[in-house]
Design a protein around this motif. Structure first.
Motif, mmCIF file in Angstrom:
data_model
loop_
_atom_site.group_PDB
_atom_site.id
_atom_site.type_symbol
_atom_site.label_atom_id
_atom_site.label_comp_id
_atom_site.label_asym_id
_atom_site.label_seq_id
_atom_site.Cartn_x
_atom_site.Cartn_y
_atom_site.Cartn_z
ATOM 1 N N ILE A 1 3.205 50.054 22.449
ATOM 2 C CA ILE A 1 4.226 50.855 21.762
ATOM 3 C C ILE A 1 4.924 50.024 20.695
ATOM 4 O O ILE A 1 5.183 50.491 19.577
ATOM 5 N N GLY A 2 5.213 48.772 21.024
ATOM 6 C CA GLY A 2 5.862 47.886 20.058
ATOM 7 C C GLY A 2 5.002 47.653 18.826
ATOM 8 O O GLY A 2 5.504 47.657 17.694
ATOM 9 N N HIS A 3 3.697 47.477 19.024
ATOM 10 C CA HIS A 3 2.790 47.257 17.897
ATOM 11 C C HIS A 3 2.668 48.518 17.035
ATOM 12 O O HIS A 3 2.551 48.428 15.806
ATOM 13 N N ILE A 4 2.691 49.682 17.669
ATOM 14 C CA ILE A 4 2.619 50.934 16.912
ATOM 15 C C ILE A 4 3.850 51.094 16.020
ATOM 16 O O ILE A 4 3.740 51.412 14.829
ATOM 17 N N THR A 5 5.026 50.869 16.579
ATOM 18 C CA THR A 5 6.263 51.007 15.793
ATOM 19 C C THR A 5 6.341 49.929 14.710
ATOM 20 O O THR A 5 6.826 50.194 13.606
ATOM 21 N N ASP A 6 5.860 48.731 15.015
ATOM 22 C CA ASP A 6 5.849 47.668 14.003
ATOM 23 C C ASP A 6 4.943 48.043 12.833
ATOM 24 O O ASP A 6 5.279 47.786 11.666
ATOM 25 N N TRP A 7 3.788 48.617 13.139
ATOM 26 C CA TRP A 7 2.857 49.032 12.094
ATOM 27 C C TRP A 7 3.507 50.076 11.179
ATOM 28 O O TRP A 7 3.410 49.998 9.957
ATOM 29 N N LEU B 1 -3.597 45.113 13.841
ATOM 30 C CA LEU B 1 -4.482 46.073 14.500
ATOM 31 C C LEU B 1 -5.360 45.383 15.542
ATOM 32 O O LEU B 1 -5.665 45.972 16.586
ATOM 33 N N SER B 2 -5.766 44.161 15.268
ATOM 34 C CA SER B 2 -6.591 43.421 16.231
ATOM 35 C C SER B 2 -5.805 43.121 17.504
ATOM 36 O O SER B 2 -6.334 43.227 18.619
ATOM 37 N N ILE B 3 -4.543 42.740 17.343
ATOM 38 C CA ILE B 3 -3.693 42.485 18.505
ATOM 39 C C ILE B 3 -3.477 43.771 19.298
ATOM 40 O O ILE B 3 -3.518 43.774 20.540
ATOM 41 N N LEU B 4 -3.254 44.865 18.580
ATOM 42 C CA LEU B 4 -3.093 46.160 19.241
ATOM 43 C C LEU B 4 -4.350 46.523 20.027
ATOM 44 O O LEU B 4 -4.265 46.994 21.177
ATOM 45 N N MET B 5 -5.512 46.306 19.433
ATOM 46 C CA MET B 5 -6.773 46.599 20.111
ATOM 47 C C MET B 5 -6.941 45.727 21.354
ATOM 48 O O MET B 5 -7.435 46.195 22.389
ATOM 49 N N ARG B 6 -6.520 44.464 21.272
ATOM 50 C CA ARG B 6 -6.629 43.569 22.428
ATOM 51 C C ARG B 6 -5.734 44.042 23.575
ATOM 52 O O ARG B 6 -6.153 44.060 24.741
ATOM 53 N N GLU B 7 -4.501 44.447 23.243
ATOM 54 C CA GLU B 7 -3.584 44.949 24.274
ATOM 55 C C GLU B 7 -4.148 46.213 24.922
ATOM 56 O O GLU B 7 -4.050 46.404 26.147
ATOM 57 N N LEU B 8 -4.751 47.067 24.087
ATOM 58 C CA LEU B 8 -5.334 48.303 24.611
ATOM 59 C C LEU B 8 -6.512 48.001 25.529
ATOM 60 O O LEU B 8 -6.664 48.628 26.596
ATOM 61 N N SER C 1 -4.812 44.245 4.323
ATOM 62 C CA SER C 1 -4.451 42.840 4.191
ATOM 63 C C SER C 1 -4.776 42.092 5.484
ATOM 64 O O SER C 1 -5.026 42.700 6.533
ATOM 65 N N ALA C 2 -4.737 40.773 5.403
ATOM 66 C CA ALA C 2 -5.024 39.948 6.587
ATOM 67 C C ALA C 2 -3.990 40.208 7.681
ATOM 68 O O ALA C 2 -4.334 40.255 8.873
ATOM 69 N N ASP C 3 -2.715 40.386 7.298
ATOM 70 C CA ASP C 3 -1.670 40.661 8.289
ATOM 71 C C ASP C 3 -1.893 42.005 8.971
ATOM 72 O O ASP C 3 -1.684 42.142 10.180
ATOM 73 N N GLN C 4 -2.325 43.004 8.204
ATOM 74 C CA GLN C 4 -2.577 44.325 8.791
ATOM 75 C C GLN C 4 -3.753 44.280 9.757
ATOM 76 O O GLN C 4 -3.699 44.876 10.842
#
Length: 224
Positions: free
Chosen positions: A192-198, A161-168, A154-157
């Motif tokens: 870590i927050g994005h991983i747990t949110d996912w 993942l895009s935000i997680l990639m940017r932080e990484l 989905s667009a939200d997913q």
């Protein structure tokens, strides 16, 4: 919803015209045409016009079922790859933070409660862990690109993942250019927050991630 109804109505227009045409020819032939040869010809044409919508509707339904099953298979496969990648990323972050002990679902959630100052005081990025971070970023980039092209996620997913990639990417750049532990710690906490949110956003993803944790533990035991 209105767009969906409009598309449906537009798609049914050819079918309706075909049915109406077949009925009109059949009625006209029955009442006004008396030559048997002409009657048979027109009846065959009418039958064809009436059968065309049925054939195409069956084709559309079959295509819909096959596409739906294919999309589900692609989504499951994509989910497995994402969960495996996030597990690997979590293990790398634990190494960077100097964390020991068994990685469980509860331990993963508690990682999000660790303060930035605590992370900053324990951060140690080695060439090995940096290589792992880069590999995770590149794999995540490929997954996001592929999922965007196939409409599996989905667009939200995709946004998550895009935000997680940017932080990484920002964590990697911070280490490459400035190596400020406090800033790096902020990126680590965000990741870590994005991983747990996912994981928390999808019950199936959570169950599969828990299974991956169990498999990872078995693998480590076998290596030891």
């Amino acid at each position: 919803m209105q767009l969906g109804l409009r598309d449906f109505l537009l798609k049914t227009i050819p079918y309706m015209l075909s049915i109406v045409g077949g009925l009109v020819l059949f009625i006209v032939t029955k009442d006004d045409v008396h030559d048997p040869n002409v009657t048979d010809l027109i009846n065959n044409i009418a039958a064809s016009l009436l059968s065309i919508p049925v054939v195409f509707l069956l084709y559309d339904y079959t295509n819909y079922r096959v596409s739906k099953q294919l999309k589900k298979t692609l989504a499951d496969n994509m989910g497995d790859k994402i969960n495996a990648l996030l597990l690997n990323l979590t293990l790398i972050l634990r190494q960077i933070m100097g964390m020991r002990g068994k990685l469980t679902f509860v331990a993963l959630n508690k990682m999000g409660d660790i303060s930035v100052s605590h992370i900053a005081s324990h951060v140690r990025i080695t060439p090995s862990t940096m290589k792992g971070l880069r590999q995770c970023r590149d794999e995540l980039n490929d997954l996001v690109y592929n999922s965007a092209n196939t409409n599996v996620l989905s667009a939200d997913q995709i946004q998550t993942l895009s935000i997680l990639m940017r932080e990484l990417s920002q964590l990697i750049n911070e280490h490459d250019f400035r190596r400020n532990h406090h800033i790096a710690a902020k990126y680590i906490k965000n990741i870590i927050g994005h991983i747990t949110d996912w994981i928390d956003s999808d019950a199936l993803a959570a169950m599969h991630f828990q299974q991956l944790l169990g498999n990872a533990e078995i693998t480590l035991k076998n290596k030891n």
